[in-house]
Design a protein around this motif. Structure first.
Motif, PDB file in Angstrom:
ATOM      1  N   GLY A  61      48.641  30.424  45.234  1.00  0.00           N
ATOM      2  CA  GLY A  61      49.594  29.864  44.115  1.00  0.00           C
ATOM      3  C   GLY A  61      49.951  31.130  42.955  1.00  0.00           C
ATOM      4  O   GLY A  61      51.160  31.272  42.404  1.00  0.00           O
ATOM      5  N   LEU A  62      48.849  31.980  42.710  1.00  0.00           N
ATOM      6  CA  LEU A  62      49.107  32.894  41.846  1.00  0.00           C
ATOM      7  C   LEU A  62      50.157  34.123  42.321  1.00  0.00           C
ATOM      8  O   LEU A  62      51.111  34.371  41.563  1.00  0.00           O
ATOM      9  N   ASN A  63      49.998  34.382  43.439  1.00  0.00           N
ATOM     10  CA  ASN A  63      51.132  35.618  44.072  1.00  0.00           C
ATOM     11  C   ASN A  63      52.360  34.745  44.374  1.00  0.00           C
ATOM     12  O   ASN A  63      53.337  35.358  44.409  1.00  0.00           O
ATOM     13  N   PHE A  64      52.350  33.358  44.704  1.00  0.00           N
ATOM     14  CA  PHE A  64      53.511  32.669  44.780  1.00  0.00           C
ATOM     15  C   PHE A  64      54.353  32.870  43.393  1.00  0.00           C
ATOM     16  O   PHE A  64      55.668  33.053  43.370  1.00  0.00           O
ATOM     17  N   ILE A  65      53.755  32.730  42.216  1.00  0.00           N
ATOM     18  CA  ILE A  65      54.471  32.832  40.914  1.00  0.00           C
ATOM     19  C   ILE A  65      54.855  34.126  40.781  1.00  0.00           C
ATOM     20  O   ILE A  65      55.924  34.279  40.400  1.00  0.00           O
ATOM     21  N   LYS A  66      53.965  35.160  41.209  1.00  0.00           N
ATOM     22  CA  LYS A  66      54.564  36.441  40.896  1.00  0.00           C
ATOM     23  C   LYS A  66      55.854  36.877  41.651  1.00  0.00           C
ATOM     24  O   LYS A  66      56.529  37.810  41.233  1.00  0.00           O
ATOM     25  N   SER A  67      55.913  36.023  42.830  1.00  0.00           N
ATOM     26  CA  SER A  67      57.088  36.664  43.819  1.00  0.00           C
ATOM     27  C   SER A  67      58.399  36.015  43.580  1.00  0.00           C
ATOM     28  O   SER A  67      59.201  36.298  44.031  1.00  0.00           O
ATOM     29  N   LEU A  68      58.264  34.909  42.398  1.00  0.00           N
ATOM     30  CA  LEU A  68      59.558  34.238  42.328  1.00  0.00           C
ATOM     31  C   LEU A  68      60.591  35.108  41.320  1.00  0.00           C
ATOM     32  O   LEU A  68      60.149  35.658  40.310  1.00  0.00           O
ATOM     33  N   LYS A  69      61.818  35.280  41.999  1.00  0.00           N
ATOM     34  CA  LYS A  69      62.606  35.727  40.990  1.00  0.00           C
ATOM     35  C   LYS A  69      63.249  35.042  40.142  1.00  0.00           C
ATOM     36  O   LYS A  69      63.764  35.481  38.938  1.00  0.00           O
ATOM     37  N   VAL A  70      63.428  33.922  40.236  1.00  0.00           N
ATOM     38  CA  VAL A  70      63.870  32.724  39.176  1.00  0.00           C
ATOM     39  C   VAL A  70      62.702  31.840  38.961  1.00  0.00           C
ATOM     40  O   VAL A  70      62.473  31.217  39.779  1.00  0.00           O
ATOM     41  N   LYS A  71      62.087  31.653  37.743  1.00  0.00           N
ATOM     42  CA  LYS A  71      60.703  30.700  37.515  1.00  0.00           C
ATOM     43  C   LYS A  71      61.326  29.590  36.986  1.00  0.00           C
ATOM     44  O   LYS A  71      61.408  29.497  35.777  1.00  0.00           O
ATOM     45  N   PRO A  72      60.767  28.251  37.612  1.00  0.00           N
ATOM     46  CA  PRO A  72      61.070  27.066  36.892  1.00  0.00           C
ATOM     47  C   PRO A  72      59.902  26.803  36.257  1.00  0.00           C
ATOM     48  O   PRO A  72      58.777  27.543  36.154  1.00  0.00           O
ATOM     49  N   LEU A  73      59.816  25.524  35.568  1.00  0.00           N
ATOM     50  CA  LEU A  73      58.527  25.289  34.849  1.00  0.00           C
ATOM     51  C   LEU A  73      57.465  25.049  36.046  1.00  0.00           C
ATOM     52  O   LEU A  73      57.887  24.386  37.008  1.00  0.00           O
ATOM     53  N   TYR A 119      40.826  29.922  37.296  1.00  0.00           N
ATOM     54  CA  TYR A 119      42.099  30.681  37.187  1.00  0.00           C
ATOM     55  C   TYR A 119      42.897  30.182  36.002  1.00  0.00           C
ATOM     56  O   TYR A 119      44.024  30.657  35.773  1.00  0.00           O
ATOM     57  N   ALA A 120      41.994  29.387  34.945  1.00  0.00           N
ATOM     58  CA  ALA A 120      43.260  29.006  33.923  1.00  0.00           C
ATOM     59  C   ALA A 120      43.673  30.218  33.188  1.00  0.00           C
ATOM     60  O   ALA A 120      44.977  30.115  32.834  1.00  0.00           O
ATOM     61  N   VAL A 121      43.274  31.128  32.914  1.00  0.00           N
ATOM     62  CA  VAL A 121      43.305  32.319  31.960  1.00  0.00           C
ATOM     63  C   VAL A 121      44.467  33.220  32.773  1.00  0.00           C
ATOM     64  O   VAL A 121      45.545  33.413  32.023  1.00  0.00           O
ATOM     65  N   LYS A 122      43.948  33.165  34.116  1.00  0.00           N
ATOM     66  CA  LYS A 122      45.209  34.032  34.864  1.00  0.00           C
ATOM     67  C   LYS A 122      46.682  33.535  34.798  1.00  0.00           C
ATOM     68  O   LYS A 122      47.523  33.818  34.689  1.00  0.00           O
ATOM     69  N   THR A 123      46.621  31.940  35.106  1.00  0.00           N
ATOM     70  CA  THR A 123      47.819  31.356  35.197  1.00  0.00           C
ATOM     71  C   THR A 123      48.628  31.396  33.755  1.00  0.00           C
ATOM     72  O   THR A 123      49.804  31.414  33.675  1.00  0.00           O
ATOM     73  N   GLU A 176      48.737  33.450  31.628  1.00  0.00           N
ATOM     74  CA  GLU A 176      49.044  34.889  31.532  1.00  0.00           C
ATOM     75  C   GLU A 176      50.358  34.923  32.486  1.00  0.00           C
ATOM     76  O   GLU A 176      51.340  35.776  32.215  1.00  0.00           O
ATOM     77  N   LEU A 177      50.631  33.858  33.209  1.00  0.00           N
ATOM     78  CA  LEU A 177      51.687  33.988  34.306  1.00  0.00           C
ATOM     79  C   LEU A 177      52.850  32.829  33.472  1.00  0.00           C
ATOM     80  O   LEU A 177      53.932  32.449  34.198  1.00  0.00           O
ATOM     81  N   ASP A 178      52.529  32.609  32.360  1.00  0.00           N
ATOM     82  CA  ASP A 178      53.356  31.370  31.471  1.00  0.00           C
ATOM     83  C   ASP A 178      53.588  30.118  32.311  1.00  0.00           C
ATOM     84  O   ASP A 178      54.664  29.692  32.383  1.00  0.00           O
ATOM     85  N   VAL A 179      52.572  29.736  32.779  1.00  0.00           N
ATOM     86  CA  VAL A 179      52.883  28.079  33.336  1.00  0.00           C
ATOM     87  C   VAL A 179      52.748  27.194  32.350  1.00  0.00           C
ATOM     88  O   VAL A 179      52.269  27.418  31.097  1.00  0.00           O
TER      89      VAL A 179
END
Length: 236
Positions: free
Chosen positions: A63-75, A85-89, A91-94
């Motif tokens: 899931g983390l690399n999935f988020i990083k690969s998104l060109k357009v990020k929805p909610l 993994y909470a802190v890392k996610t 940082e990815l603005d979930v």
């Protein structure tokens, strides 16, 4: 306006739990579900969603690399059995982080956050003297009125939009899908997953491109038949 959501989780039971919870919300539409993130990425190449429920530990692509690969990020709402993994996610603005097993009360808190964000960034279409306009949030405190007949192109910039008008350009925090849904379909058309344009501002159509204000914009392959038909019908 309906919130279009995607569920990506390698556990069928977890998908079913989310689907059952979402039955409580009439304004949330499940557009698809996938058991791995690769299929989810392929789906997003030609489809837009407002919200993704996403597991982290999945085969092929986590899931983390999935988020990083998104060109357009929805909610994005994380749904996982692991707390670490909470802190890392974040940082990815979930938007939220739900730990399985997910209770309905906790799930509803996450959904309320979705509605809060949608309400903050959804523009309001109004009319004055028969000239429609829309208010958009251009910073934390300022709302800007934009007349629809001034809009040339709306362009997706990952988590933001650039609205180009005859006199200015504005950057707002919203998805292209949700913004386009607010516009009158007779006047605006989605031509690409990254562009919505004003039909009456199109100057030329050539091959798979349109030109507006001297700038060429590519029509996406999945849009080209509908776009050309609508443009030509509008010209009659």
């Amino acid at each position: 306006m309906n919130v279009k959501c995607l569920i990506i989780d390698d556990e069928p039971l977890a998908i079913n739990v989310i689907k059952n919870y979402l039955k409580q919300f009439n304004t949330i539409e499940i557009v698809n579900t996938f058991n791995n993130a690769i299929e989810g990425l392929e789906f997003l190449k030609s489809n837009d969603v407002d919200l993704i429920f996403l597991d982290i530990n999945m085969p092929l692509l986590d899931g983390l690399n999935f988020i990083k690969s998104l060109k357009v990020k929805p909610l994005i709402i994380i749904t996982t059995a692991y707390e670490e993994y909470a802190v890392k996610t974040y940082e990815l603005d979930v938007l939220d982080y739900l730990v399985k097993p997910i209770s309905l009360p906790r799930f509803m808190i996450a959904i309320n956050r979705v509605f809060e964000v949608q309400n903050q960034h959804t523009p309001t279409l109004k009319k004055t003297n028969d000239r429609p306009y829309i208010f958009v949030k251009i910073d934390k405190k300022k709302m800007k009125k934009i007349y629809l007949d001034d809009i040339l192109v709306i362009e997706s910039l990952r988590d933001y939009l650039k609205i180009s008008t005859t006199t200015n350009r504005y950057i707002i925090h919203q998805t292209l899908c949700s913004f386009t849904d607010q516009l009158p379909q007779d006047n605006f058309i989605r031509i690409h997953r990254s562009y919505t344009v004003a039909i009456n501002k199109i100057e030329t159509v050539e091959g798979n491109c349109v030109e507006i204000d001297g700038i060429r914009y590519v029509i996406g392959r999945t849009y080209i038949e509908t776009v050309k038909a609508k443009i030509l019908n509008s010209a009659i």
